[in-house]
Design a protein around this motif. Structure first.
Motif, PDB file in Angstrom:
ATOM      1  N   THR A 125      22.975 -69.752 -90.602  1.00 57.63           N
ATOM      2  CA  THR A 125      22.957 -70.078 -89.171  1.00 57.63           C
ATOM      3  C   THR A 125      21.575 -69.787 -88.593  1.00 57.63           C
ATOM      4  OG1 THR A 125      25.271 -69.377 -89.097  1.00 57.63           O
ATOM      5  CG2 THR A 125      24.143 -69.592 -86.980  1.00 57.63           C
ATOM      6  N   LEU A 126      21.046 -70.747 -87.862  1.00 60.44           N
ATOM      7  CA  LEU A 126      19.739 -70.537 -87.238  1.00 60.44           C
ATOM      8  C   LEU A 126      19.885 -69.459 -86.166  1.00 60.44           C
ATOM      9  CD1 LEU A 126      18.638 -74.276 -86.785  1.00 60.44           C
ATOM     10  CD2 LEU A 126      17.893 -72.694 -88.567  1.00 60.44           C
ATOM     11  N   ARG A 127      19.027 -68.433 -86.228  1.00 61.35           N
ATOM     12  CA  ARG A 127      19.051 -67.391 -85.197  1.00 61.35           C
ATOM     13  C   ARG A 127      18.426 -67.968 -83.921  1.00 61.35           C
ATOM     14  NH1 ARG A 127      15.724 -63.693 -89.283  1.00 61.35           N
ATOM     15  NH2 ARG A 127      14.633 -65.677 -89.191  1.00 61.35           N
ATOM     16  N   ARG A 177      15.679 -71.501 -83.524  1.00 64.51           N
ATOM     17  CA  ARG A 177      16.202 -72.804 -83.077  1.00 64.51           C
ATOM     18  C   ARG A 177      15.113 -73.794 -82.729  1.00 64.51           C
ATOM     19  NH1 ARG A 177      21.071 -70.092 -80.604  1.00 64.51           N
ATOM     20  NH2 ARG A 177      22.261 -69.773 -82.524  1.00 64.51           N
ATOM     21  N   ASP A 178      13.958 -73.284 -82.237  1.00 63.39           N
ATOM     22  CA  ASP A 178      12.913 -74.251 -81.875  1.00 63.39           C
ATOM     23  C   ASP A 178      11.786 -74.264 -82.906  1.00 63.39           C
ATOM     24  OD1 ASP A 178      11.918 -71.823 -81.413  1.00 63.39           O
ATOM     25  OD2 ASP A 178      11.246 -72.196 -79.341  1.00 63.39           O
ATOM     26  N   MET A 179      12.084 -73.768 -84.118  1.00 69.01           N
ATOM     27  CA  MET A 179      10.991 -73.748 -85.109  1.00 69.01           C
ATOM     28  C   MET A 179      10.630 -75.186 -85.506  1.00 69.01           C
ATOM     29  SD  MET A 179      12.699 -72.461 -88.649  1.00 69.01           S
ATOM     30  CE  MET A 179      14.278 -73.158 -89.173  1.00 69.01           C
ATOM     31  N   GLN A 180       9.410 -75.314 -85.956  1.00 68.09           N
ATOM     32  CA  GLN A 180       8.940 -76.631 -86.370  1.00 68.09           C
ATOM     33  C   GLN A 180       9.581 -77.010 -87.704  1.00 68.09           C
ATOM     34  OE1 GLN A 180       4.750 -76.823 -86.929  1.00 68.09           O
ATOM     35  NE2 GLN A 180       4.778 -79.048 -86.895  1.00 68.09           N
ATOM     36  N   GLN A 217      12.816 -78.436 -94.282  1.00 67.92           N
ATOM     37  CA  GLN A 217      12.599 -76.995 -94.304  1.00 67.92           C
ATOM     38  C   GLN A 217      11.953 -76.578 -92.993  1.00 67.92           C
ATOM     39  OE1 GLN A 217       9.823 -75.555 -97.248  1.00 67.92           O
ATOM     40  NE2 GLN A 217       9.125 -77.615 -97.729  1.00 67.92           N
ATOM     41  N   GLY A 218      12.087 -75.284 -92.695  1.00 67.56           N
ATOM     42  CA  GLY A 218      11.512 -74.784 -91.450  1.00 67.56           C
ATOM     43  C   GLY A 218      10.117 -74.232 -91.692  1.00 67.56           C
ATOM     44  N   ASP A 219       9.601 -73.508 -90.676  1.00 69.12           N
ATOM     45  CA  ASP A 219       8.234 -72.999 -90.821  1.00 69.12           C
ATOM     46  C   ASP A 219       8.225 -71.507 -91.133  1.00 69.12           C
ATOM     47  OD1 ASP A 219       8.952 -71.830 -88.448  1.00 69.12           O
ATOM     48  OD2 ASP A 219       7.466 -72.889 -87.217  1.00 69.12           O
ATOM     49  N   GLU A 223      10.516 -67.992 -93.280  1.00 68.75           N
ATOM     50  CA  GLU A 223      11.591 -67.519 -94.147  1.00 68.75           C
ATOM     51  C   GLU A 223      12.828 -67.249 -93.290  1.00 68.75           C
ATOM     52  OE1 GLU A 223      11.546 -67.119 -97.507  1.00 68.75           O
ATOM     53  OE2 GLU A 223       9.615 -68.130 -97.414  1.00 68.75           O
ATOM     54  N   PRO A 224      14.024 -67.448 -93.786  1.00 65.87           N
ATOM     55  CA  PRO A 224      14.361 -67.940 -95.114  1.00 65.87           C
ATOM     56  C   PRO A 224      14.618 -69.448 -95.131  1.00 65.87           C
ATOM     57  CG  PRO A 224      16.334 -67.106 -94.061  1.00 65.87           C
ATOM     58  CD  PRO A 224      15.239 -67.036 -93.034  1.00 65.87           C
ATOM     59  N   TRP A 225      13.990 -70.170 -94.210  1.00 67.48           N
ATOM     60  CA  TRP A 225      14.282 -71.610 -94.070  1.00 67.48           C
ATOM     61  C   TRP A 225      13.268 -72.468 -94.824  1.00 67.48           C
ATOM     62  CZ3 TRP A 225      18.975 -71.544 -92.439  1.00 67.48           C
ATOM     63  CH2 TRP A 225      19.374 -70.569 -91.549  1.00 67.48           C
ATOM     64  N   THR A 226      12.715 -71.928 -95.898  1.00 70.71           N
ATOM     65  CA  THR A 226      11.730 -72.675 -96.675  1.00 70.71           C
ATOM     66  C   THR A 226      12.207 -72.767 -98.122  1.00 70.71           C
ATOM     67  OG1 THR A 226      10.545 -70.658 -97.150  1.00 70.71           O
ATOM     68  CG2 THR A 226       9.771 -71.916 -95.264  1.00 70.71           C
ATOM     69  N   HIS A 227      11.589 -73.641 -98.856  1.00 69.73           N
ATOM     70  CA  HIS A 227      11.893 -73.732-100.281  1.00 69.73           C
ATOM     71  C   HIS A 227      10.647 -74.212-101.025  1.00 69.73           C
ATOM     72  CE1 HIS A 227      13.406 -78.196-100.002  1.00 69.73           C
ATOM     73  NE2 HIS A 227      12.240 -78.040 -99.486  1.00 69.73           N
ATOM     74  N   MET A 228      10.822 -74.560-102.291  1.00 73.73           N
ATOM     75  CA  MET A 228       9.717 -75.014-103.130  1.00 73.73           C
ATOM     76  C   MET A 228       8.620 -73.962-103.278  1.00 73.73           C
ATOM     77  SD  MET A 228       9.489 -79.084-102.498  1.00 73.73           S
ATOM     78  CE  MET A 228       8.131 -79.234-103.602  1.00 73.73           C
ATOM     79  N   HIS A 229       9.055 -72.720-103.441  1.00 73.95           N
ATOM     80  CA  HIS A 229       8.079 -71.694-103.797  1.00 73.95           C
ATOM     81  C   HIS A 229       7.788 -71.809-105.285  1.00 73.95           C
ATOM     82  CE1 HIS A 229       8.376 -69.752 -99.966  1.00 73.95           C
ATOM     83  NE2 HIS A 229       9.687 -69.845-100.035  1.00 73.95           N
TER      84      HIS A 229
END
Ligand SMILES: Cc1cc2nc3c(=O)[nH]c(=O)nc-3n(C[C@H](O)[C@H](O)[C@H](O)COP(=O)(O)OP(=O)(O)OC[C@H]3O[C@@H](n4cnc5c(N)ncnc54)[C@H](O)[C@@H]3O)c2cc1C
Length: 505
Positions: free
Chosen positions: A439-441, A445-448, A473-475, A477-483
């Protein structure tokens, strides 16, 4: 597994849907990821019921779909193999050897009884009230429709559509009088003797297919629009050769070689970002002595992107280059203008004669197995969703997916995700929770939002073609991937599962 044989009328009211019962965990896909997921689940939760559903009629996913001559890994099998199952062969393996390895895993851990083949998952609906997914399945062999229910959905469906390979539209294709073949659908009885074969494509598939058929066909031409990076390591690593006489236990050998390859691939990935020009020069120069005298390396083997911005194609022992040296294969770098009756005409005006054209042109990506997801009656539009660590999707409860690495062995991530899903299920159990939702905190909510893959990072054609259907993906953690694996092997085992982004109830 609870099985009930009751049948109910489908939504259309005409077909019968058979109730196939409830399982604690339902795994979609019996490829490298699904078999790995099943191992981790059984290892950590031996009492949980589960089932693995796969649309195909056999195990192996990619390695069952791709059975063209010469099909092989371009990763080493010490890291492409699982952490828990030693690999005993040469570093690079043929598709058949990978299938045999997967068969051993299935046998060792008694997984066969849980796999249902020709079960295509078409829809998955979450009900918060019932705390379960209802999963609709069509049997490809009988047409029968089934309904499973499950508390947790583990999507191990891979990244591309196995039934519909990608083939661009080409001018004049319908007038071509030869045979057109896609490597995803290789005809078992295809006779290449005396045939002029053109392989369209420059990636790993073309590079593995060409040396395998070069001795059989009259001539093979690789027709590429633009060059790819190639790397020619030995089929068996020199360290493995050195360790051979010591007769080490399989587990030791597996672990030592894994560490060797991880170190090597971490260096490659790091160098691709930190010193791309040096890596470019290293790759090009290591090819030069393997190519025929006076070969135009700049035109045919010098890509215009940074190394690892697309996969580096591995040609063990340089077998592709040997086919070029021996004159059994050649390369044309140009764009297709049109197919003709007897071949392909390229922009330079040259016509390449062909009896058989192989379209090694890649995949159509599919998002989570093209399953129609709904959550409490609302269809899930994945293009509006964000990944949670490349493992879950925001506002989709009790669902994890596996997506492996592009620059490292896919399976390294299967094991890491297996551990994390295990921790997640254990956390739910400890909390007495039956539902977990990324869930987005408020601060998220307004992250790029960023595309699934940043083209600066990785821009293979099949990914770029599909960005518009993929989640984002977001800008932060933890909304990123491809590390990179080098970082993620530290990040994932430490990831806080109680940081407010996973909501348990
Ligand atoms: C020729 C080739 C060579 C490759 N070599 C390498 C390599 O050397 N190293 C590397 O890291 N990666 C390699 N890859 C990438 C490869 O796809 C992954 O390594 C890995 O095999 C993916 O495994 P998977 O189980 O996640 O998915 P897949 O192998 O794609 O298997 C997914 C399975 O899920 C099933 N499925 C999908 N949707 C549904 C549905 N809706 N219902 C039921 N079943 C479904 C499919 O039928 C399939 O059997 C290669 C890919 C190809 C094509």
């Amino acid at each position: 597994m609870t099985t009930t044989a009751s049948t109910t009328a489908s939504a259309q009211g005409t077909e019968e849907i058979q109730d196939a019962g409830y399982v604690d965990v339902l795994i979609v896909g019996a490829g490298v990821s699904g078999i790995g997921a099943a191992y981790h689940l059984r290892d950590q939760f031996p009492d949980r019921t589960f089932v693995i559903l796969d649309a195909q009629d056999n195990r192996g996913g990619t390695w069952w779909t791709h059975r063209y001559p010469g099909v092989r890994s371009d990763s080493d099998l010490f890291t492409y193999g699982y952490r828990f199952k030693p690999w005993r062969g040469p570093s690079i393996a043929a598709g058949e050897e990978i299938l045999a390895y997967l068969d051993e895993v299935i046998k060792d851990y008694d997984l066969d009884q849980y796999i249902r083949y020709q079960h295509r998952v078409t829809a998955a609906s979450w009900s918060a009230e019932d705390r379960r997914w209802t999963v609709e399945v069509t049997r490809d062999d009988t047409g029968q429709r089934l309904r499973f229910t499950t508390g947790f959905l583990w999507m191990c469906q891979g990244y591309y559509n196995h039934a519909k390979p990608y083939r661009p539209q080409w001018e004049g294709l319908d007038r071509f009088q030869g045979l057109v073949v896609h490597p995803q659908r290789w005809p078992e009885d295809l006779d290449l003797a005396g045939k002029r074969v053109v392989v369209i494509g420059s990636g790993a598939t073309a590079a593995t297919l060409i040396p395998a058929i070069a001795g059989k066909a009259q001539h093979v031409t690789m027709l590429q629009r633009s060059p790819t990076y190639f790397y020619a390591p030995p089929t068996t690593h020199e360290l493995a050769v050195m360790l051979g006489p010591l007769d080490l236990p399989d587990e030791w050998m597996h672990e030592i070689m894994r560490r060797q390859y991880m170190t090597q691939y971490h260096w490659l990935a790091r160098t691709s970002f930190e010193a791309p020009d040096d890596l470019h020069a290293f790759l090009i120069e290591s090819m030069r002595p393997l190519l025929p005298e006076g070969f135009d390396i700049d035109k045919h083997f010098t890509p215009r992107y940074r190394p690892w911005q697309q996969r580096i194609a591995v040609v063990p022992d340089g077998d592709l280059f040997a086919a070029l040296r021996e004159g059994k294969a050649s390369i044309v770098t140009d764009t297709i203008e049109t197919f003709t009756e007897h071949g392909i005409k390229v922009s330079s005006g040259e016509e390449i004669p062909a009896d058989i054209v192989v379209t090694a042109t890649g995949f159509n990506m599919s998002v989570l197995g093209d399953v129609a997801f709904t959550v409490d009656g609302e269809p899930v539009d994945f293009t509006e969703r964000v990944t949670w660590r490349g493992i879950m999707i925001n506002d989709v409860p009790n669902m994890a997916y596996v997506f492996g690495y592009f620059r490292h062995s896919w399976t390294l991530r299967v094991d890491l995700v297996g551990d994390l899903v295990g921790r997640l299920l254990a956390t739910m159990q400890d909390k007495g929770a039956t539902m977990v939702v990324p869930t987005l905190r408020p601060q998220d909510r307004d992250m790029q939002l960023r595309p699934f893959s940043d083209p600066e990072n990785f821009n293979a054609g099949y990914v770029m073609r599909s960005q518009h259907i993929l989640f984002k993906q977001g800008d932060r953690e933890p909304w990123t991937h491809m590390h990179e694996h080098e970082q993620e092997r530290e990040i994932l085992p430490e990831a806080d599962l109680d940081d407010g982004t996973l909501v348990y109830s």
